[in-house]
Enzyme design. Structure first.
Site, PDB file in Angstrom:
ATOM      1  N   PHE A 127       0.847  -1.198   0.000  1.00 55.85           N
ATOM      2  CA  PHE A 127       0.000   0.000   0.000  1.00 55.85           C
ATOM      3  C   PHE A 127       0.890   1.259   0.000  1.00 55.85           C
ATOM      4  O   PHE A 127       1.910   1.295   0.674  1.00 55.85           O
ATOM      5  CB  PHE A 127      -0.911  -0.022   1.229  1.00 55.85           C
ATOM      6  CG  PHE A 127      -1.999   1.004   1.177  1.00 55.85           C
ATOM      7  CD1 PHE A 127      -3.178   0.761   0.485  1.00 55.85           C
ATOM      8  CD2 PHE A 127      -1.849   2.237   1.798  1.00 55.85           C
ATOM      9  CE1 PHE A 127      -4.183   1.715   0.426  1.00 55.85           C
ATOM     10  CE2 PHE A 127      -2.848   3.198   1.748  1.00 55.85           C
ATOM     11  CZ  PHE A 127      -4.017   2.938   1.053  1.00 55.85           C
ATOM     12  N   ASP A 204       0.736  -5.393   7.922  1.00 58.58           N
ATOM     13  CA  ASP A 204      -0.333  -4.413   7.804  1.00 58.58           C
ATOM     14  C   ASP A 204      -1.630  -5.185   7.543  1.00 58.58           C
ATOM     15  O   ASP A 204      -1.763  -5.885   6.528  1.00 58.58           O
ATOM     16  CB  ASP A 204      -0.022  -3.449   6.653  1.00 58.58           C
ATOM     17  CG  ASP A 204      -1.057  -2.336   6.542  1.00 58.58           C
ATOM     18  OD1 ASP A 204      -2.227  -2.572   6.888  1.00 58.58           O
ATOM     19  OD2 ASP A 204      -0.693  -1.245   6.077  1.00 58.58           O
ATOM     20  N   TYR A 229     -11.771   1.461   9.679  1.00 56.93           N
ATOM     21  CA  TYR A 229     -12.888   2.018   8.894  1.00 56.93           C
ATOM     22  C   TYR A 229     -13.234   1.151   7.691  1.00 56.93           C
ATOM     23  O   TYR A 229     -14.184   1.450   6.979  1.00 56.93           O
ATOM     24  CB  TYR A 229     -12.589   3.460   8.454  1.00 56.93           C
ATOM     25  CG  TYR A 229     -11.238   3.665   7.801  1.00 56.93           C
ATOM     26  CD1 TYR A 229     -11.042   3.358   6.463  1.00 56.93           C
ATOM     27  CD2 TYR A 229     -10.167   4.157   8.524  1.00 56.93           C
ATOM     28  CE1 TYR A 229      -9.808   3.530   5.869  1.00 56.93           C
ATOM     29  CE2 TYR A 229      -8.921   4.336   7.935  1.00 56.93           C
ATOM     30  CZ  TYR A 229      -8.746   4.020   6.611  1.00 56.93           C
ATOM     31  OH  TYR A 229      -7.516   4.178   6.028  1.00 56.93           O
ATOM     32  N   LYS A 230     -12.478   0.070   7.439  1.00 57.06           N
ATOM     33  CA  LYS A 230     -12.783  -0.823   6.315  1.00 57.06           C
ATOM     34  C   LYS A 230     -13.744  -1.907   6.804  1.00 57.06           C
ATOM     35  O   LYS A 230     -14.924  -1.627   7.003  1.00 57.06           O
ATOM     36  CB  LYS A 230     -11.480  -1.355   5.728  1.00 57.06           C
ATOM     37  CG  LYS A 230     -10.685  -0.213   5.059  1.00 57.06           C
ATOM     38  CD  LYS A 230      -9.311  -0.591   4.569  1.00 57.06           C
ATOM     39  CE  LYS A 230      -8.651   0.642   3.935  1.00 57.06           C
ATOM     40  NZ  LYS A 230      -7.230   0.471   3.675  1.00 57.06           N
ATOM     41  N   ARG A 376     -12.664  -2.731  -8.505  1.00 63.02           N
ATOM     42  CA  ARG A 376     -12.541  -3.476  -7.260  1.00 63.02           C
ATOM     43  C   ARG A 376     -13.912  -3.679  -6.641  1.00 63.02           C
ATOM     44  O   ARG A 376     -14.649  -2.732  -6.409  1.00 63.02           O
ATOM     45  CB  ARG A 376     -11.658  -2.681  -6.305  1.00 63.02           C
ATOM     46  CG  ARG A 376     -10.529  -3.487  -5.722  1.00 63.02           C
ATOM     47  CD  ARG A 376      -9.565  -2.656  -4.936  1.00 63.02           C
ATOM     48  NE  ARG A 376     -10.168  -1.557  -4.199  1.00 63.02           N
ATOM     49  CZ  ARG A 376      -9.695  -1.067  -3.052  1.00 63.02           C
ATOM     50  NH1 ARG A 376      -8.614  -1.603  -2.509  1.00 63.02           N
ATOM     51  NH2 ARG A 376     -10.265  -0.041  -2.465  1.00 63.02           N
TER      52      ARG A 376
HETATM   53  C1  LIG Z   1      -6.335   1.521   3.816  1.00 68.42           C
HETATM   54  C2  LIG Z   1      -4.922   1.161   4.077  1.00 68.42           C
HETATM   55  C3  LIG Z   1      -4.062   2.029   4.763  1.00 68.42           C
HETATM   56  C4  LIG Z   1      -4.542   3.380   5.163  1.00 68.42           C
HETATM   57  O1  LIG Z   1      -3.713   4.086   6.031  1.00 68.42           O
HETATM   58  P1  LIG Z   1      -4.340   5.375   6.769  1.00 68.42           P
HETATM   59  O2  LIG Z   1      -3.260   5.887   7.603  1.00 68.42           O
HETATM   60  O3  LIG Z   1      -5.527   4.878   7.538  1.00 68.42           O
HETATM   61  O4  LIG Z   1      -4.793   6.331   5.730  1.00 68.42           O
HETATM   62  C5  LIG Z   1      -2.787   1.586   5.049  1.00 68.42           C
HETATM   63  N1  LIG Z   1      -2.355   0.360   4.641  1.00 68.42           N
HETATM   64  C6  LIG Z   1      -3.168  -0.483   3.960  1.00 68.42           C
HETATM   65  C7  LIG Z   1      -2.671  -1.830   3.554  1.00 68.42           C
HETATM   66  C8  LIG Z   1      -4.465  -0.108   3.644  1.00 68.42           C
HETATM   67  O5  LIG Z   1      -5.253  -0.931   2.958  1.00 68.42           O
END
Ligand SMILES: *Cc1c(COP(=O)(O)O)cnc(C)c1O
Length: 401
Positions: A127, A204, A229-230, A376
């Protein structure tokens, strides 16, 4: 092929859908992996919190409950969806901030015992925020990044990791479920490979927490982060979490040493003394409202059980793949076909998917788009029905024509 009606009728978790705001409408929501729908009970909980706890208890709320909420909520997350014993998880900050704190703590710790370990191993499809934070830390600490080149329709394999780790590796940073392809990494095996090379590993879990089984303690994971939040439906910008294995907690020094991670915050003393245990990884005042907003969903996840949630997730993505194979011959699957290697979403590839996504949004069918050419389809297990999948894939086929 079973019909959506049969699948919904046989689904033991089907009744959970009515607990979410908006699930009764005709809108097709395929983006619960970016922002989960609100649980209907959350509105009442927030109202009660404002009127009674915040409005009634005022500053006393900190002593009575809020100071401990980062760790009590962390323990709930650990028990319900991380496979972790209490005392190792704290909620707060954003995933990005947790990534910075834990990556920095890890590489500094390794450097103290073995200064030749100067590489952070990370993959090219990790990510973006993880890659950017790693770049920043490498610049700050004079380290280098060792990249694993991955197929964007898949993810990091044990063979690939084995090839790049060694005596120079300080830390391996991986996503458990790849945000683009939904590749579900073999976390226990990859963790073992990193450890055999003498490195620490950070997972992560943003796309796995609440959707797939995670066993941080059994897998012997060192560090993990994730958002809420996911698949945890905490709402836009809800607090993230960090996990630090108990054996490492007293060894690591995190870089944002604020008063809330102090051994005695209200001593307000001249120098910093870190708290014992996981509390030392907290920095500033925790976001209590966001924590309250997450609780109703965590309770639903606990009632349903993560094993049943994962089983439904596999059934939903398998059904989406089946329908797409039949209705969208011009499209290629940019996710693993093997459900054991696939997380909670499915990515369909075609050069025209950017415009197709825009067209679908206008018709209240909400997937999202990720380059290159990926539509997606995120299928949040407790709030998505098989009927919704069927209507959504039919809409994709129509939009493509
Ligand atoms: C959504 C996501 C993030 C988001 O990071 P934020 O600090 O919450 O914006 C980080 N890593 C992964 C793998 C994600 O899917």
């Amino acid at each position: 092929m079973s019909t959506a009606t049969d699948l919904d009728a046989a689904d033991p978790l089907a009744h959970f859908r009515e607990r979410f705001v908006g699930a009764a409408s005709d809108l097709v929501y395929f983006d619960g992996n970016s922002l989960g729908r609100p649980v209907a009970a959350t509105a009442g909980r927030l109202g009660t919190f404002v009127e009674q706890e915040w409005g009634g208890r005022l500053i006393r709320g900190w002593d009575e409950r809020w100071m401990d909420l980062p760790t009590t909520l962390g323990d709930d997350l650990a028990r319900i969806c991380l496979g972790a014993a209490a005392g190792q998880t704290a909620a707060g900050d954003s995933t990005t901030v947790w990534l910075y704190k834990l990556m920095r703590a890890a590489v500094d710790h390794v450097a103290r015992t073995d200064p030749d370990r100067t590489e952070i191993v990370i993959d090219t499809d990790n990510f973006p925020t993880d890659r950017y934070v790693a770049e920043g830390i490498a610049a700050e600490r004079g380290l280098s990044l060792r990249w694993i080149e991955v197929d964007t329709s898949a993810g990091v394999t044990p063979e690939q990791l084995r090839e790049v780790v060694g005596e120079r590796t300080a830390l391996v940073v991986l996503n458990h479920v790849a945000y683009r392809s939904a590749w579900l990494a073999d976390a226990p095996e990859l963790t073992r490979i990193a450890h055999d090379a003498g490195a620490l590993v950070l997972w992560d879990l943003c796309h796995s927490a609440g959707a797939v089984e995670v066993e941080l303690d059994a897998w012997d994971v060192d560090l993990a982060v994730g958002c809420s939040y996911k698949y945890l439906n905490g709402g836009p910008g809800s607090p993230a979490f960090g996990y630090v294995a108990e054996r490492l907690q007293d060894e690591l020094t995190q870089p944002i040493q604020g008063w809330m991670g102090h051994a005695d915050p209200f001593l307000m003393g001249p120098g910093y003394t870190p708290a014992a245990g996981i509390r030392r990884f907290i920095s500033g005042t925790p976001p209590i409202l966001g924590m309250v907003a997450m609780q109703a969903m965590l309770e639903l996840v606990e009632q349903a059980g993560i094993e049943a949630i994962r089983a439904k997730s596999v059934a939903l993505t398998s059904y989406a793949v089946e329908l797409a194979d039949a209705a969208l011959p011009e499209v290629t699957l940019a996710s693993p076909r093997d459900p054991a290697r696939r997380g909670g979403h499915v990515t369909l590839h075609h050069d025209r998917m950017r415009e197709v996504t825009a067209r679908l949004w206008q018709r209240d069918v909400i997937p999202d788009y990720r380059d290159p050419g990926g539509l997606r389809i995120g299928l949040s297990p407790l709030s998505t029905s098989f009927d919704e999948v069927e209507r959504g894939i039919a809409a994709v086929a129509e939009a493509m024509r």
